[in-house]
Design a protein around this motif. Sequence first.
Motif, PDB file in Angstrom:
ATOM      1  N   SER A  81      -0.042  -1.263  -0.533  1.00 33.30           N
ATOM      2  CA  SER A  81       0.015  -0.046  -0.645  1.00 33.30           C
ATOM      3  C   SER A  81       1.073   0.902  -0.313  1.00 33.30           C
ATOM      4  O   SER A  81      -0.007   2.450   0.409  1.00 33.30           O
ATOM      5  N   SER A  82       2.389   0.721  -0.280  1.00 39.08           N
ATOM      6  CA  SER A  82       2.940   2.473   0.752  1.00 39.08           C
ATOM      7  C   SER A  82       4.177   2.324  -0.180  1.00 39.08           C
ATOM      8  O   SER A  82       4.959   0.688   0.309  1.00 39.08           O
ATOM      9  N   PRO A  83       5.460   2.372  -0.295  1.00 33.47           N
ATOM     10  CA  PRO A  83       6.692   3.008  -0.761  1.00 33.47           C
ATOM     11  C   PRO A  83       7.180   2.029   0.639  1.00 33.47           C
ATOM     12  O   PRO A  83       8.318   1.711   0.298  1.00 33.47           O
ATOM     13  N   GLU A  84       6.680   2.746   1.872  1.00 30.41           N
ATOM     14  CA  GLU A  84       7.577   1.719   3.038  1.00 30.41           C
ATOM     15  C   GLU A  84       7.303   0.647   3.208  1.00 30.41           C
ATOM     16  O   GLU A  84       8.308   0.065   3.879  1.00 30.41           O
ATOM     17  N   GLU A  85       5.406  -0.197   3.242  1.00 32.61           N
ATOM     18  CA  GLU A  85       5.608  -0.726   3.216  1.00 32.61           C
ATOM     19  C   GLU A  85       6.779  -2.125   2.300  1.00 32.61           C
ATOM     20  O   GLU A  85       6.727  -3.474   2.823  1.00 32.61           O
ATOM     21  N   GLU A  86       6.884  -1.759   0.829  1.00 35.22           N
ATOM     22  CA  GLU A  86       7.840  -2.953   0.249  1.00 35.22           C
ATOM     23  C   GLU A  86       9.148  -2.265   0.512  1.00 35.22           C
ATOM     24  O   GLU A  86       9.290  -3.973  -0.010  1.00 35.22           O
ATOM     25  N   GLU A  87       9.780  -1.121   0.527  1.00 35.70           N
ATOM     26  CA  GLU A  87      11.019  -1.655   1.504  1.00 35.70           C
ATOM     27  C   GLU A  87      10.999  -2.380   2.623  1.00 35.70           C
ATOM     28  O   GLU A  87      11.751  -3.786   3.100  1.00 35.70           O
ATOM     29  N   SER A  88       9.881  -2.615   3.691  1.00 31.50           N
ATOM     30  CA  SER A  88       9.758  -3.563   4.438  1.00 31.50           C
ATOM     31  C   SER A  88       9.911  -4.962   4.089  1.00 31.50           C
ATOM     32  O   SER A  88      10.960  -5.859   5.032  1.00 31.50           O
ATOM     33  N   TYR A  89       9.569  -5.139   3.042  1.00 29.62           N
ATOM     34  CA  TYR A  89       8.889  -6.675   2.360  1.00 29.62           C
ATOM     35  C   TYR A  89      10.374  -6.770   1.614  1.00 29.62           C
ATOM     36  O   TYR A  89      10.729  -7.939   2.096  1.00 29.62           O
ATOM     37  N   ARG A  90      11.277  -5.832   1.079  1.00 30.61           N
ATOM     38  CA  ARG A  90      12.346  -6.116   0.968  1.00 30.61           C
ATOM     39  C   ARG A  90      13.726  -6.503   1.404  1.00 30.61           C
ATOM     40  O   ARG A  90      14.498  -7.491   1.483  1.00 30.61           O
TER      41      ARG A  90
END
Length: 295
Positions: A81-90
């Motif tokens: 839902s956000s770039p921050e969430e994507e980064e946490s998964y990365r």
Amino acid sequence: MSFIDTLKTLFGLTPSRVDQPTDQPNDTEGTLPSPKPAPSGLPPAAQRRDQVVRFIVDKLRPYQNEPGAAPVGLRLCIACSSPEEEESYRVALRTNQPGKFQTELNRHLADNYISLSKNWRFESEFYQGELPDCTYREGNLGLIVLDGSKPDGPPQLARLVTVAGQTEQTEYLLDPTQQTTFCIGRGRTTQTSSGRVRTNDIVILNDNDPGFDPEKGAGNGAVSRAHATIRYNMAQRQYALLVDAGGLPASGNKTKIFHPDDRMERADIAGMSYPLQHGDQIELGGSVTLHFELR
């Protein structure tokens, strides 16, 4: 005191003295606020990683004790839902350390008696919004199970770039739509022990070849004329290195693969396929190095 005041006092008619309020010290003055308790449990990235592992293991339970039906690969799809969430998964998937999460996942699968193909591949894709069609879905996670019955998507292009030594070209495009086997060796052609003439696709220059630079190609002589081969598996969309007779220790030679996570793999078994991943470096004879990239 006057006579009237004395009478008032005797008959209790004087107003009682109102006690004046006294200033009470403020207990809160000069004190620091209590610190918030530290959050308990796993760090955010570890929580994400645990979530992903549990999701994959749970969805692959139909493959328990079924080695004959082992998938050739897994593609994890994550809706963020956000770039921050994507980064946490990365961070959770250790995308900056290729192969590390796959190794951890493979251990968890083995602990649950789930077998995948020997050279299975793991991919992760991120989406802003809806997930694509997946084999399994749960919340914002999707899993596509890849089997070897048919190619999954178009052929994967790759290239080799020379970083040490001198080759006929500074880089080579590997296009499986044109060919799936790419021979590597010194010189354009050579005759094998069987009498067959072998044509090399990735040519390490001989010292008598046109354009040879003695400084750049100082170590070229350590590479065999029939050193190695790169093959592409259409079903798995996977490149692999096979070492030919001239590149083996039995011939007094050596071949190594340096992976992006700083692991070094000796390719010294005849007929064995060594899977290649983006960022690998192939060292031939200890002197010529080719950088492998997916495109």
